[in-house]
Design an enzyme around this catalytic site. Structure first.
Site, mmCIF file in Angstrom:
data_model
loop_
_atom_site.group_PDB
_atom_site.id
_atom_site.type_symbol
_atom_site.label_atom_id
_atom_site.label_comp_id
_atom_site.label_asym_id
_atom_site.label_seq_id
_atom_site.Cartn_x
_atom_site.Cartn_y
_atom_site.Cartn_z
ATOM 1 N N GLY B 149 41.060 36.737 37.400
ATOM 2 C CA GLY B 149 40.838 35.370 36.945
ATOM 3 C C GLY B 149 42.057 34.473 37.045
ATOM 4 O O GLY B 149 41.943 33.272 37.272
ATOM 5 N N ASN B 178 32.774 39.915 37.407
ATOM 6 C CA ASN B 178 34.041 39.195 37.630
ATOM 7 C C ASN B 178 33.798 37.789 38.158
ATOM 8 O O ASN B 178 34.640 36.909 38.039
ATOM 9 C CB ASN B 178 34.901 39.901 38.693
ATOM 10 C CG ASN B 178 35.310 41.302 38.322
ATOM 11 O OD1 ASN B 178 35.470 42.144 39.192
ATOM 12 N ND2 ASN B 178 35.490 41.575 37.042
ATOM 13 N N ARG B 181 34.442 33.983 36.962
ATOM 14 C CA ARG B 181 35.788 33.419 36.793
ATOM 15 C C ARG B 181 36.736 33.738 37.946
ATOM 16 O O ARG B 181 37.706 33.026 38.160
ATOM 17 C CB ARG B 181 36.412 33.920 35.482
ATOM 18 C CG ARG B 181 36.700 35.433 35.470
ATOM 19 C CD ARG B 181 37.099 35.890 34.087
ATOM 20 N NE ARG B 181 37.578 37.248 34.052
ATOM 21 C CZ ARG B 181 36.804 38.342 34.073
ATOM 22 N NH1 ARG B 181 35.489 38.205 34.150
ATOM 23 N NH2 ARG B 181 37.323 39.545 34.024
ATOM 24 N N ARG B 238 47.001 43.363 30.704
ATOM 25 C CA ARG B 238 47.303 44.269 29.580
ATOM 26 C C ARG B 238 48.795 44.258 29.281
ATOM 27 O O ARG B 238 49.616 43.939 30.152
ATOM 28 C CB ARG B 238 46.819 45.666 29.888
ATOM 29 C CG ARG B 238 47.523 46.317 31.061
ATOM 30 C CD ARG B 238 46.702 47.448 31.602
ATOM 31 N NE ARG B 238 45.423 46.917 32.092
ATOM 32 C CZ ARG B 238 44.451 47.651 32.597
ATOM 33 N NH1 ARG B 238 44.590 48.934 32.649
ATOM 34 N NH2 ARG B 238 43.345 47.108 33.048
ATOM 35 N N CYS B 289 62.563 39.364 25.671
ATOM 36 C CA CYS B 289 63.317 38.482 24.762
ATOM 37 C C CYS B 289 62.342 37.748 23.840
ATOM 38 O O CYS B 289 62.622 37.541 22.664
ATOM 39 C CB CYS B 289 64.108 37.432 25.539
ATOM 40 S SG CYS B 289 65.374 38.069 26.626
ATOM 41 N N CYS B 303 39.358 41.117 28.570
ATOM 42 C CA CYS B 303 38.305 40.115 28.772
ATOM 43 C C CYS B 303 36.936 40.774 28.732
ATOM 44 O O CYS B 303 35.951 40.157 28.371
ATOM 45 C CB CYS B 303 38.521 39.371 30.076
ATOM 46 S SG CYS B 303 39.997 38.347 30.029
ATOM 47 N N CYS B 364 68.768 41.994 24.100
ATOM 48 C CA CYS B 364 67.499 42.390 24.724
ATOM 49 C C CYS B 364 67.628 43.759 25.397
ATOM 50 O O CYS B 364 68.621 44.039 26.071
ATOM 51 C CB CYS B 364 67.068 41.343 25.743
ATOM 52 S SG CYS B 364 65.596 41.813 26.676
ATOM 53 N N CYS B 476 27.002 50.597 18.202
ATOM 54 C CA CYS B 476 27.707 49.405 18.680
ATOM 55 C C CYS B 476 27.586 49.401 20.195
ATOM 56 O O CYS B 476 26.722 50.082 20.757
ATOM 57 C CB CYS B 476 29.157 49.390 18.204
ATOM 58 S SG CYS B 476 30.137 50.736 18.881
#
Lengths: 102, 523
Positions: B149, B178, B181, B238, B289, B303, B364, B476
């Site tokens: 996307g 898919n 989008r 992710r 950072c 998504c 960092c 579910c």
């Protein structure tokens, strides 16, 4: 909602500053918005409170926020801030967890 | 005016004189035109005599006379040209580039191909682009990780703008879910490589850039691929890949444009700009950072789980392309923009907000001077990004005795599908429940029940008798929330210490669709 927050203010009011408080606006983004069910919320804290104090109040009100406490970025008036920053009247405190999807 | 229209074929014939046409053929065509003209003139006289045209005639005849005069002139010119051209072929291009013009160097060699002037003309004439900007785009090379996307729109605009080399990396295949989008793929490409699909689409937009297609997933071990590029776009989905890509950008010393989107919101940042390697003082922050700690896995939704509105991720991908071209075209003497996080909320009172974010974190773990992350350590695979970001506990949180298979559950419902002597609790969120559900099931969204504080809330919402022995089955979408619900109901004492059976349906409706009822919608 207001009532509860005021109760918390009484608890966190620093000594010698009874009665003085500041009203800020809290903005919730992404996961923070899902967890609280709000995109923004007015909040009253005792003057001299830090962003950290505000977060403690918020987590007390919305315990599920604890989940993202470690990964969120804070912005005060659209500028990056640390938890030690003192909030002033009419400030906007934004709670920004990362979005990972795409 | 029909008559004038009829002249057109002859006139058209005349107007298309090609460089390669011989003079003889042109003259033949003029003669043909003349014959046609005379014929039409006769026709006009005829119609006038019969009074069908009337007063228009004079006007038409004048026009025809003018045309004839013009063609006579043209014929003369062509004859003159014909005498000059060798071997009887008129070479107009050669004529134009007469020796005097060709030998005079009245301009430098063009910096771009003529095709490029034309193709990029609309951006070339802008002060923000101009020749310097276009040449910078042409010299740049961008690695786009993720052809979904974000990657689709981002890549399309970068290809269109004339980025010199574009790399597309994605190991996924195109799925029909898919396409709402990921706008560069199409229905015919379902089941095939996303990277190849996007590459094909980009070549159609602009064949000039070089395209490198990497149809596999990014892992630390193949991160050396970044060495061939001057910028990375993080178009992944992710946390683990976000940290890996950020570290790649840091060790390879190239800027990163990182964007993300979920449901109705998006975020975008330009990171490592300028890169650490250039001038550590001025270097921009990296992803670590800004977000040193990854979000806990339970707060991360893809998504596929959380949903995404197509234009939301589209906006973010387009912004990514925009930020990328801004960085690429920036003159070397101009400083980078202060680091900022642009947040987009489609339903917010303010759709866009720009937050100034912190600069580089001097401590960092990736981009400070005492970092342990090097190109070598990265490519050796010693950095475990999956472990760093954590994974949800294995979904089998319940013991096998507390779970029921879809097969066994199917035998517990009667022919009309209604539950018999048990309560079926569907804990999917409302939009999903409304897509498809079983008659007689009780709907309580997981987001609501996880906040229950006592048994009364549960018994009221489920309309059950606390003393009843009727078993409760929880279902579910995939079988994760259902297990958490079973635990929650036990915590609240609904099972009366095992006196009442509370079980989850293993694999949820997805397993039901696969193993029991193929007519159950897949979404």
């Amino acid at each position: 909602m207001e009532g509860k927050i005021e109760t918390q203010i009484m608890d966190t009011m620093p000594e010698g500053k009874e009665g003085s408080s500041v009203k800020i606006k809290v903005l919730f983004f992404a996961r923070a918005r899902e967890l609280t069910g709000l995109s923004e919320m007015p909040m009253e804290v005792s003057s001299g409170s830090s962003a950290h104090d505000c977060l403690n109040d918020l987590v007390a009100k919305f315990p599920s926020l604890e989940e993202i406490r470690g990964c969120m970025v804070l912005a005060l008036n659209e500028e990056y801030t640390t938890e030690s920053a003192i909030v002033e009247d009419k400030d906007e405190l934004a709670i920004i967890p990362p979005i990972s999807g795409g | 005016m029909v008559e004038v229209e009829e002249l057109r074929p002859h006139a058209d014939h005349m107007s298309t004189i090609e460089d390669s046409d011989s003079v003889a053929s042109i003259v033949a065509r003029i003669t043909l035109f003349n014959a046609g003209f005379e014929e039409h003139k006769q026709h006009f006289h005829h119609t006038q005599l019969h009074g069908t045209v009337g007063r228009d005639f004079d006007c038409i005849e004048n026009t025809l006379d003018e045309l004839k005069h013009k063609f006579t002139q043209l014929k003369t010119q062509l004859k003159a040209l014909g005498s000059e051209s060798r071997n009887g072929t008129l070479d107009v291009a050669k004529y134009r580039a007469k020796d005097d013009l060709a030998s005079t160097r009245y301009h430098d060699p063009w910096a771009l191909k003529l095709e490029e002037y034309k193709r990029y003309g609309r951006q070339l004439i802008m002060p923000e682009v101009g020749m310097p900007g276009q040449l910078r785009l042409k010299a740049s090379s961008v690695l786009i990780v993720g052809a979904g996307g974000l990657g689709c729109p981002a890549a399309a605009y970068l290809a269109g703008a004339g980025v010199g080399k574009i790399g597309i990396m994605d190991g996924d295949i195109v799925e029909v879910s898919n396409l709402h989008r990921q706008v560069m793929h199409n229905s015919a490409w379902v089941g095939k490589s996303k990277a190849v699909s996007l590459g094909n689409a980009l070549r159609l937009i602009n064949p000039l850039p070089r395209y490198e297609i990497h149809p596999y997933h990014l892992v630390p071990e193949n991160s050396a691929i970044a060495a061939g590029y001057s910028m990375i776009l993080d178009c992944t989905d992710r946390p683990s890949s976000r940290y890996l890509i950020s570290d790649m950008a840091v060790v390879h010393g190239i800027p990163l444009v990182s964007a993300s989107a979920l449901r109705t919101e998006g975020q975008i940042m330009v990171l490592n700009d300028p890169p650490v390697s250039s001038d550590s003082e001025k270097a921009g922050p990296c992803y670590r950072c800004i977000f040193p700690r990854p979000p806990p896995p339970e707060s991360v939704q893809s998504c596929g789980e959380g949903g995404i509105l197509g234009p939301v991720v589209g906006v973010m991908g387009v912004l990514q392309a925009l930020e990328a071209v801004k960085v690429i075209m920036r003159p070397p003497d101009r400083p980078a923009n202060p680091p900022s996080l642009i947040m987009f909320s489609a339903y917010g009172s303010q759709m866009f907000r720009t937050m100034r974010i912190r600069g580089k974190n001097p401590t960092c773990s990736a981009c400070s001077s005492d970092t342990t992350i090097t190109r070598q350590s990265l490519e050796s695979g010693s950095q475990d990004y999956m472990a760093f970001c954590g994974a949800l506990e294995a979904s089998d949180v319940l013991a096998a005795k507390d779970r029921v298979s879809v097969m066994d559950f199917a035998s517990m419902i009667n022919r009309s599908g209604t539950p018999v002597n048990h309560t079926l609790v569907d804990v999917r969120e409302k939009p999903q429940f409304e897509l498809c559900n079983m008659l007689g099931s009780v709907h309580v969204p997981f987001s609501l029940l996880r906040r229950w504080k006592n048994a009364e809330e549960a018994t009221t919402a489920l309309s059950i008798d606390i003393e009843s022995h009727e078993p409760i089955y929880v279902v579910c979408r995939l079988g994760n929330d259902s297990q958490a619900t079973v635990n929650k109901l036990r915590e609240l004492g609904i099972d009366r210490n095992g006196a009442r059976k509370i079980m989850d349906i293993k694999g949820g409706w997805e397993a039901w669709r696969k193993d029991i009822d193929q007519s159950w919608p897949e979404y």
